[in-house]
Motif scaffolding. Structure first.
Motif, PDB file in Angstrom:
ATOM      1  N   TRP A  18      48.905  85.452  57.013  1.00  0.00           N
ATOM      2  CA  TRP A  18      50.146  86.152  56.663  1.00  0.00           C
ATOM      3  C   TRP A  18      51.001  85.326  55.713  1.00  0.00           C
ATOM      4  O   TRP A  18      51.837  85.862  55.001  1.00  0.00           O
ATOM      5  CB  TRP A  18      50.937  86.514  57.917  1.00  0.00           C
ATOM      6  CG  TRP A  18      51.551  85.331  58.601  1.00  0.00           C
ATOM      7  CD1 TRP A  18      50.981  84.560  59.569  1.00  0.00           C
ATOM      8  CD2 TRP A  18      52.837  84.777  58.351  1.00  0.00           C
ATOM      9  NE1 TRP A  18      51.827  83.545  59.929  1.00  0.00           N
ATOM     10  CE2 TRP A  18      52.995  83.664  59.195  1.00  0.00           C
ATOM     11  CE3 TRP A  18      53.882  85.096  57.499  1.00  0.00           C
ATOM     12  CZ2 TRP A  18      54.136  82.885  59.209  1.00  0.00           C
ATOM     13  CZ3 TRP A  18      55.023  84.311  57.521  1.00  0.00           C
ATOM     14  CH2 TRP A  18      55.130  83.224  58.378  1.00  0.00           C
ATOM     15  N   PHE A  19      50.822  84.015  55.689  1.00  0.00           N
ATOM     16  CA  PHE A  19      51.610  83.109  54.859  1.00  0.00           C
ATOM     17  C   PHE A  19      50.781  82.729  53.639  1.00  0.00           C
ATOM     18  O   PHE A  19      49.747  82.085  53.773  1.00  0.00           O
ATOM     19  CB  PHE A  19      51.969  81.865  55.685  1.00  0.00           C
ATOM     20  CG  PHE A  19      52.913  80.933  55.011  1.00  0.00           C
ATOM     21  CD1 PHE A  19      54.261  81.233  54.914  1.00  0.00           C
ATOM     22  CD2 PHE A  19      52.464  79.747  54.463  1.00  0.00           C
ATOM     23  CE1 PHE A  19      55.145  80.365  54.301  1.00  0.00           C
ATOM     24  CE2 PHE A  19      53.339  78.872  53.843  1.00  0.00           C
ATOM     25  CZ  PHE A  19      54.678  79.194  53.771  1.00  0.00           C
ATOM     26  N   CYS A  20      51.207  83.139  52.472  1.00  0.00           N
ATOM     27  CA  CYS A  20      50.406  82.948  51.266  1.00  0.00           C
ATOM     28  C   CYS A  20      51.294  82.393  50.155  1.00  0.00           C
ATOM     29  O   CYS A  20      52.171  83.090  49.645  1.00  0.00           O
ATOM     30  CB  CYS A  20      49.799  84.288  50.869  1.00  0.00           C
ATOM     31  SG  CYS A  20      48.540  84.194  49.621  1.00  0.00           S
ATOM     32  N   LYS A  21      51.085  81.133  49.765  1.00  0.00           N
ATOM     33  CA  LYS A  21      51.896  80.489  48.737  1.00  0.00           C
ATOM     34  C   LYS A  21      51.221  80.428  47.373  1.00  0.00           C
ATOM     35  O   LYS A  21      51.814  79.998  46.404  1.00  0.00           O
ATOM     36  CB  LYS A  21      52.258  79.061  49.163  1.00  0.00           C
ATOM     37  CG  LYS A  21      53.183  78.996  50.345  1.00  0.00           C
ATOM     38  CD  LYS A  21      54.517  79.581  50.022  1.00  0.00           C
ATOM     39  CE  LYS A  21      55.567  78.538  49.877  1.00  0.00           C
ATOM     40  NZ  LYS A  21      56.868  79.075  49.572  1.00  0.00           N
ATOM     41  N   GLN A  22      49.964  80.835  47.315  1.00  0.00           N
ATOM     42  CA  GLN A  22      49.235  80.864  46.045  1.00  0.00           C
ATOM     43  C   GLN A  22      48.088  81.854  46.174  1.00  0.00           C
ATOM     44  O   GLN A  22      47.757  82.285  47.270  1.00  0.00           O
ATOM     45  CB  GLN A  22      48.709  79.485  45.683  1.00  0.00           C
ATOM     46  CG  GLN A  22      47.714  78.921  46.679  1.00  0.00           C
ATOM     47  CD  GLN A  22      47.324  77.511  46.340  1.00  0.00           C
ATOM     48  OE1 GLN A  22      47.813  76.934  45.380  1.00  0.00           O
ATOM     49  NE2 GLN A  22      46.439  76.932  47.106  1.00  0.00           N
ATOM     50  N   ALA A  23      47.506  82.189  45.050  1.00  0.00           N
ATOM     51  CA  ALA A  23      46.388  83.132  45.059  1.00  0.00           C
ATOM     52  C   ALA A  23      45.182  82.459  45.705  1.00  0.00           C
ATOM     53  O   ALA A  23      44.615  81.531  45.153  1.00  0.00           O
ATOM     54  CB  ALA A  23      46.070  83.571  43.637  1.00  0.00           C
ATOM     55  N   GLU A  24      44.824  82.913  46.891  1.00  0.00           N
ATOM     56  CA  GLU A  24      43.693  82.342  47.617  1.00  0.00           C
ATOM     57  C   GLU A  24      42.411  83.138  47.401  1.00  0.00           C
ATOM     58  O   GLU A  24      41.326  82.606  47.497  1.00  0.00           O
ATOM     59  CB  GLU A  24      44.004  82.295  49.113  1.00  0.00           C
ATOM     60  CG  GLU A  24      45.189  81.410  49.451  1.00  0.00           C
ATOM     61  CD  GLU A  24      45.613  81.539  50.900  1.00  0.00           C
ATOM     62  OE1 GLU A  24      44.896  82.179  51.692  1.00  0.00           O
ATOM     63  OE2 GLU A  24      46.672  81.002  51.236  1.00  0.00           O
TER      64      GLU A  24
END
Length: 114
Positions: A18-24
């Motif tokens: 749910w926590f996304c700081k960059q394109a994974e």
């Protein structure tokens, strides 16, 4: 991103949590979808309303979708902005950075004319 009441789409990130700081997660299909998002105003009306309620004229709105509806997490008052330049030429997401840079500069020009 909101800039003087104008919404400038920045990016779409996908991740496994749910926590996304960059394109994974990504790929060619994802790049095409992200570039299409940058050209759209799909959520602009909702984002404008959120910023109006919050009294925010500049910031990056972090949100996700639940059942197709935007769910705002926060508004960052001092967002880090990544602009396209020669250093980003080899980055696979360079087209995204480039298009955001163009739209951001266009929004700044419109703001200066007010």
């Amino acid at each position: 991103l909101v800039l003087g009441g104008e919404i400038v789409p920045r990016h779409l990130f996908r991740g496994r949590g749910w926590f996304c700081k960059q394109a994974e997660l990504g790929g060619d299909d994802w790049m095409a979808e992200e570039l299409a998002y940058l050209e759209s105003d799909g959520h602009a009306a909702v984002m404008r309303e959120v910023c109006e309620i919050a009294g925010i004229g500049y910031g990056r709105i972090d949100y996700s979708l639940k059942d197709g509806r935007p769910q705002v997490w926060e508004i960052n008052h001092t967002p880090e902005l990544v602009f396209a330049d020669a250093a980003w030429a080899a980055d696979p997401r360079a087209p995204v950075h480039r298009r955001f840079t163009e739209r951001f500069m266009e929004a700044l020009e419109r703001l200066e004319k007010l």
